[in-house]
Design a protein around this motif. Structure first.
Motif, PDB file in Angstrom:
ATOM      1  N   LYS A 152       5.867  -1.427  11.530  1.00  0.00           N
ATOM      2  CA  LYS A 152       4.695  -0.677  11.083  1.00  0.00           C
ATOM      3  C   LYS A 152       4.757   0.804  11.447  1.00  0.00           C
ATOM      4  O   LYS A 152       4.430   1.660  10.604  1.00  0.00           O
ATOM      5  N   PRO A 153       5.158   1.192  12.676  1.00  0.00           N
ATOM      6  CA  PRO A 153       5.263   2.632  12.961  1.00  0.00           C
ATOM      7  C   PRO A 153       6.280   3.349  12.078  1.00  0.00           C
ATOM      8  O   PRO A 153       6.169   4.555  11.843  1.00  0.00           O
ATOM      9  N   VAL A 154       7.279   2.614  11.574  1.00  0.00           N
ATOM     10  CA  VAL A 154       8.283   3.217  10.690  1.00  0.00           C
ATOM     11  C   VAL A 154       7.723   3.396   9.281  1.00  0.00           C
ATOM     12  O   VAL A 154       8.111   4.312   8.557  1.00  0.00           O
ATOM     13  N   PHE A 155       6.785   2.519   8.901  1.00  0.00           N
ATOM     14  CA  PHE A 155       6.141   2.603   7.586  1.00  0.00           C
ATOM     15  C   PHE A 155       4.631   2.729   7.783  1.00  0.00           C
ATOM     16  O   PHE A 155       3.870   1.805   7.473  1.00  0.00           O
ATOM     17  N   PRO A 156       4.158   3.881   8.299  1.00  0.00           N
ATOM     18  CA  PRO A 156       2.743   4.008   8.664  1.00  0.00           C
ATOM     19  C   PRO A 156       1.787   3.986   7.477  1.00  0.00           C
ATOM     20  O   PRO A 156       0.624   3.614   7.626  1.00  0.00           O
ATOM     21  N   ASP A 157       2.252   4.398   6.308  1.00  0.00           N
ATOM     22  CA  ASP A 157       1.360   4.546   5.162  1.00  0.00           C
ATOM     23  C   ASP A 157       1.505   3.436   4.119  1.00  0.00           C
ATOM     24  O   ASP A 157       0.885   3.489   3.060  1.00  0.00           O
ATOM     25  N   CYS A 158       2.352   2.465   4.396  1.00  0.00           N
ATOM     26  CA  CYS A 158       2.527   1.368   3.444  1.00  0.00           C
ATOM     27  C   CYS A 158       2.992   0.123   4.193  1.00  0.00           C
ATOM     28  O   CYS A 158       3.343   0.195   5.377  1.00  0.00           O
ATOM     29  N   ALA A 159       2.994  -0.989   3.484  1.00  0.00           N
ATOM     30  CA  ALA A 159       3.442  -2.239   4.106  1.00  0.00           C
ATOM     31  C   ALA A 159       4.960  -2.224   4.269  1.00  0.00           C
ATOM     32  O   ALA A 159       5.679  -1.727   3.390  1.00  0.00           O
ATOM     33  N   GLY A 297      -6.803  -4.300   4.605  1.00  0.00           N
ATOM     34  CA  GLY A 297      -5.650  -3.575   4.068  1.00  0.00           C
ATOM     35  C   GLY A 297      -4.536  -3.354   5.067  1.00  0.00           C
ATOM     36  O   GLY A 297      -3.507  -2.762   4.731  1.00  0.00           O
ATOM     37  N   SER A 298      -4.724  -3.828   6.292  1.00  0.00           N
ATOM     38  CA  SER A 298      -3.732  -3.575   7.345  1.00  0.00           C
ATOM     39  C   SER A 298      -2.787  -4.756   7.502  1.00  0.00           C
ATOM     40  O   SER A 298      -3.216  -5.907   7.559  1.00  0.00           O
ATOM     41  N   GLU A 299      -1.496  -4.473   7.592  1.00  0.00           N
ATOM     42  CA  GLU A 299      -0.497  -5.490   7.908  1.00  0.00           C
ATOM     43  C   GLU A 299      -0.442  -5.757   9.406  1.00  0.00           C
ATOM     44  O   GLU A 299       0.084  -6.778   9.835  1.00  0.00           O
ATOM     45  N   ALA A 300      -0.965  -4.819  10.200  1.00  0.00           N
ATOM     46  CA  ALA A 300      -0.939  -4.937  11.654  1.00  0.00           C
ATOM     47  C   ALA A 300      -2.225  -4.312  12.197  1.00  0.00           C
ATOM     48  O   ALA A 300      -2.297  -3.100  12.410  1.00  0.00           O
ATOM     49  N   VAL A 301      -3.252  -5.134  12.373  1.00  0.00           N
ATOM     50  CA  VAL A 301      -4.586  -4.640  12.706  1.00  0.00           C
ATOM     51  C   VAL A 301      -4.582  -3.862  14.016  1.00  0.00           C
ATOM     52  O   VAL A 301      -5.203  -2.797  14.124  1.00  0.00           O
TER      53      VAL A 301
END
Length: 501
Positions: A152-159, A297-301
């Motif tokens: 998630k930190p590598v893809f902050p704006d998308c899944a 909308g979050s993959e990682a709340v």
């Protein structure tokens, strides 16, 4: 079935001793053997029992289930009610298990209870569900959660890309499978360290939520958009109950608990209450900062929550959650060998799965089997769909286990029952189980259909490999040859059977 006034029968017919019985180096801690029964040394205190249950329950569920619960409930307040009700539901089930655990003091928990109550066929179905669906599917879910929090930190704006998430989940499973095959002490150290990490992550989140509440951040706590459909409510419980999965794990090692009549119900009450409070407070913390749309909308709340509150230190939460889920994958691998062992003692699992690697003294075959099955479930990266698979199978089989309580009250009323629960508890639990297993069949027929297929696939397996005793000699020789081949490949052996005098 006629009532019986005697004690529960000892299942010695057709039962076979494991290859590791009496081995001081066995990872199963067997220290005494009498006939066909395995007895374990009682060395766990009340505190140990509480930590076993709390450590088993708190894993990835609290970090992935908020999205699923909110998706099916529609509002924040309704989702909090589901979290609370799921905790109470689990506590009632655990209380029923306390009667069974103190009455049938055998490792294997619900597998042993169903074996004693309904016989080998139903017990095998429970074993099949646990080994082929629940454990590997749960491990796949936790591994996917680990990969999504890492990415998630590598893809902050998308899944994160599905292929990348699945590949990282496979790497996680493979690394931990190697650790568990290499050294049991390494595996237990990993478990200890990563248990602290997940508790620290939750306490940080709860503390931040408390700070937000002190500043009156309560605008999202409403019943707006609540879904009232019965099917949606039932599906929301799948996600909520998944997070509480593990409350019955202490019963798997009931023989190792000191004074179980006193300590088992206390451990259950303390741990289930503690976990329910932690889970509800964690969800409250999430909703002090995130609105329902952000959670959905979050993959990682937890990552989204940290990004909103912690600024430059936001990286700490995904690190702690990744450590937590990494440790949870390790815990499933570490404990699954005991279930294989219990099944093999009854002659319902291949003997190879109870054997130990000669130089490392680890349950290598069981670990490898679990890892391979888990990676099969990674063909899907949809965590909610996987939760529906495992939820249907888990609560159906646990409902059958709770059914043992009223059944044995009728069939064998004179059995010694150190703990005797009010029959209202198992009846309520069974009715609720029917609700959360039957109703979702209409709402998610695909997932429950696959779940039914996997469950009923146990029927031909049972009759072909267990019930059919007079198999052709060529088949038996082939099984023996294949077992020896696997023993040579992975260098595993079992303790030779004692010579009869």
């Amino acid at each position: 079935m006629s009532k019986s006034s005697g004690s529960i029968k000892e299942n010695t017919k057709g039962s076979k001793k494991s290859a590791t019985d009496g081995d001081p180096n066995s990872p199963y801690d067997a220290v005494e053997g009498s006939g066909n029964e395995i007895k374990l040394e009682a060395k766990m205190s009340l505190l140990n029992g509480v930590t076993v249950i709390v450590g088993s329950i708190i894993g990835s569920g609290i970090f992935v289930s908020p999205t699923g619960v909110l998706m099916y409930t529609g509002s924040v307040n309704a989702s909090l009610l589901v979290w609370t009700a799921s905790g109470i539901f689990s506590m009632v089930g655990a209380y029923c298990y306390a009667e069974l655990g103190c009455m049938i003091r055998k490792s294997g928990a619900d597998y042993a209870y169903i074996m004693e109550t309904f016989g080998p066929f139903m017990a095998f179905m429970r074993l099949w569900i646990e080994c082929m669906i629940v454990r590997p599917c749960s491990q796949a879910i936790v591994a996917l959660t680990f990969s999504k929090y890492v990415l998630k930190p590598v893809f902050p704006d998308c899944a994160p890309p599905d292929d990348a998430a699945r590949l990282l989940a496979v790497c996680c499973i493979c690394i931990l499978a190697f650790v568990n095959c290499w050294d049991v002490k390494w595996a237990t150290r990993v478990q200890d360290v990563f248990t602290y990490a997940k508790l620290l992550a939750l306490f940080i989140i709860i503390g931040a939520g408390g700070y937000q509440l002190a500043h009156n951040q309560t605008q999202y706590f409403t019943f707006d958009n609540t879904k009232m459909e019965v099917t949606q409510i039932a599906l929301s419980f799948y996600s909520g109950l998944f997070a509480y999965n593990g409350w019955n794990y202490l019963n798997f090692i009931i023989e190792e608990l000191k004074d179980p009549v006193r300590n088992l119900p206390r451990a259950i009450g303390i741990s289930c209450t503690l976990v329910m409070i932690v889970y509800v407070l964690t969800n409250v913390a999430f909703y002090t900062t995130l609105n329902p749309q952000e959670v959905l909308g979050s993959e990682a709340v937890a990552v989204t929550f940290a990004n909103r509150l912690f600024g430059p230190m936001a990286w700490t939460i995904p690190v702690f959650v990744a450590l937590s889920t990494f440790g949870a994958v390790n815990g499933i691998l570490l404990t699954s060998s005991r279930l294989f062992y219990a099944g093999a003692c009854e002659g319902q699992m291949p003997e190879i799965l109870t054997m130990i690697q000669t130089s490392r003294l680890t349950p290598t075959p069981a670990v490898i089997c679990m890892a391979l099955l888990s990676m099969l479930y990674l063909c899907s990266s949809d965590i909610v769909a996987l939760i529906n698979y495992v939820g249907f199978a888990t609560w159906l089989s646990i409902g059958v286990s709770v059914l043992c309580v009223p059944w044995l009250r009728w069939a064998q009323p004179n059995l010694p029952r150190p703990i005797k629960v009010n029959l209202a508890f198992p009846i309520i639990y069974i009715l609720c189980t029917l609700f959360v297993t039957i109703v979702p069949m209409y709402a998610s027929p695909v997932e429950t259909g696959y779940g039914c297929l996997m469950i009923f696939s146990s029927v031909p397996i049972y009759f072909a490999f267990i019930a059919w005793k007079n198999k052709p000699k060529c088949f038996q020789e082939s099984v023996v040859s294949f077992t020896k081949f696997l023993q040579k490949i992975i260098l595993v052996v079992g303790k030779p059977k004692p010579t009869k005098i």
